[in-house]
Motif scaffolding. Structure first.
Motif, mmCIF file in Angstrom:
data_model
loop_
_atom_site.group_PDB
_atom_site.id
_atom_site.type_symbol
_atom_site.label_atom_id
_atom_site.label_comp_id
_atom_site.label_asym_id
_atom_site.label_seq_id
_atom_site.Cartn_x
_atom_site.Cartn_y
_atom_site.Cartn_z
ATOM 1 N N VAL A 94 79.050 -12.576 -45.179
ATOM 2 C CA VAL A 94 78.639 -11.631 -44.144
ATOM 3 C C VAL A 94 79.772 -10.631 -43.953
ATOM 4 O O VAL A 94 80.925 -11.017 -43.749
ATOM 5 C CB VAL A 94 78.349 -12.339 -42.805
ATOM 6 N N ILE A 174 75.435 -10.152 -46.840
ATOM 7 C CA ILE A 174 74.760 -9.549 -45.694
ATOM 8 C C ILE A 174 75.663 -8.445 -45.158
ATOM 9 O O ILE A 174 76.827 -8.688 -44.851
ATOM 10 C CB ILE A 174 74.513 -10.576 -44.574
ATOM 11 N N ALA A 176 76.104 -6.562 -41.983
ATOM 12 C CA ALA A 176 75.653 -6.720 -40.601
ATOM 13 C C ALA A 176 75.892 -5.444 -39.806
ATOM 14 O O ALA A 176 76.960 -5.232 -39.241
ATOM 15 C CB ALA A 176 76.355 -7.901 -39.938
ATOM 16 N N ARG A 195 67.689 -1.746 -43.559
ATOM 17 C CA ARG A 195 67.527 -3.175 -43.275
ATOM 18 C C ARG A 195 66.257 -3.725 -43.938
ATOM 19 O O ARG A 195 65.283 -3.015 -44.153
ATOM 20 C CB ARG A 195 67.456 -3.443 -41.772
ATOM 21 N N GLU A 198 66.774 -5.186 -50.372
ATOM 22 C CA GLU A 198 67.884 -5.666 -51.202
ATOM 23 C C GLU A 198 68.403 -4.536 -52.078
ATOM 24 O O GLU A 198 67.618 -3.766 -52.649
ATOM 25 C CB GLU A 198 67.418 -6.831 -52.075
ATOM 26 N N ILE A 214 71.242 -6.002 -42.376
ATOM 27 C CA ILE A 214 70.502 -6.491 -41.217
ATOM 28 C C ILE A 214 70.972 -5.733 -39.972
ATOM 29 O O ILE A 214 72.002 -5.067 -39.994
ATOM 30 C CB ILE A 214 70.686 -8.010 -40.999
ATOM 31 N N ASP A 233 64.224 -10.385 -41.681
ATOM 32 C CA ASP A 233 65.368 -10.220 -42.574
ATOM 33 C C ASP A 233 65.993 -11.568 -42.909
ATOM 34 O O ASP A 233 66.393 -11.819 -44.060
ATOM 35 C CB ASP A 233 66.416 -9.306 -41.938
ATOM 36 N N ILE A 237 66.565 -13.346 -46.555
ATOM 37 C CA ILE A 237 67.869 -13.860 -46.988
ATOM 38 C C ILE A 237 67.759 -15.315 -47.416
ATOM 39 O O ILE A 237 68.295 -15.712 -48.465
ATOM 40 C CB ILE A 237 68.899 -13.694 -45.852
#
Length: 246
Positions: A94, A174, A176, A195, A198, A214, A233, A237
């Motif tokens: 993340v 990810i 964020a 968001r 991919e 996301i 989302d 994932i």
């Protein structure tokens, strides 16, 4: 491949999350807008960062290089660099925007109210920072007044970000929030468009991993009505990690 998320549990967790308070203005604005120690340009500092990042052969060595780096104009106004947390080598990484006040105080990413919600979101798909997630940011020093990092502040950190991805070797990343998503993908699109999709990502040295942007947990604390987007989302994932063997 079918996946399931306990939306009732997640809704309850989101409703129970504390609402963020409006940030107080900094007491001394001069203290949070420092000047670099030397009169190098952003390009010069980015070259220094690339050279130092390239020599790091482990994540701990990279963390030491980041902490010693003087190229960010934010450094002098912060308590410390906030580099990473979680499990090195985890299949899921993340990457957030940067540290806030609590992160700056503790030296760890995503430990404030938004970080607590992130932990609950990850738990909904069987992920924890102590078990199978690695967490970092695109900027390692706190900007004053809770503002977004400026392009030059991101630019001098970018070589370290790329090297961290290469050393961590995640199967999926990810992004964020809008700042890490647009920075990593070099996109002008907003987070609402990015968001739930991919994207292919490759570092300058050729390491490749997919990125799924996301909504930032802080945004969800302000606008819980968008939680349905966040859960979709998360389902994507979870599905992609299963397909990638993560």
């Amino acid at each position: 491949m079918g996946v399931s998320v306990d939306t009732v549990l997640v809704d309850a967790l989101l409703k129970s999350a504390p609402k963020p308070k409006s940030p107080e203005p900094p007491k001394d604005e001069a203290a949070v807008v420092p000047i670099r120690k030397a009169s190098r340009t952003v390009t010069d500092w980015a070259k220094v960062a690339r050279a130092e990042a390239k020599t790091a052969q482990t994540l701990d060595a990279l963390a030491d290089a980041i902490r010693a780096f003087d190229g960010s104009p934010l450094k002098a106004g912060c308590e410390q660099a906030v580099v990473f947390d979680g499990v090195a080598g985890a299949s899921l990484m993340v990457i957030g925007e940067g540290p806030g006040a609590e992160e700056d105080r503790r030296g760890l990413p995503f430990v404030g109210k938004a970080g607590q919600l992130l932990d609950k979101m990850l738990a909904a798909i069987g992920r924890t920072r102590t078990g199978n997630v690695f967490i970092s940011n695109v900027n390692y020093w706190r900007p004053g007044g809770n503002r977004n990092p400026e392009p030059d502040e991101l630019a001098v950190c970018r070589p370290f970000v790329d090297r961290m991805i290469e050393l961590a070797k995640p199967k999926l990343i990810i992004a964020a929030g809008g700042v890490p998503a647009t920075s990593l993908l070099a996109s002008k699109d907003g987070i609402m468009k990015l968001r739930g999709n991919e994207y292919a990502y490759a570092t300058p040295d050729g390491f490749k991993a997919p990125i799924i942007p996301i909504l930032h947990p802080a945004y969800l604390l302000r606008r819980p009505q968008d939680k349905s987007r966040a859960w979709r989302d998360l389902m994507l994932i979870e599905k992609r990690l299963a397909e990638l063997g993560g």
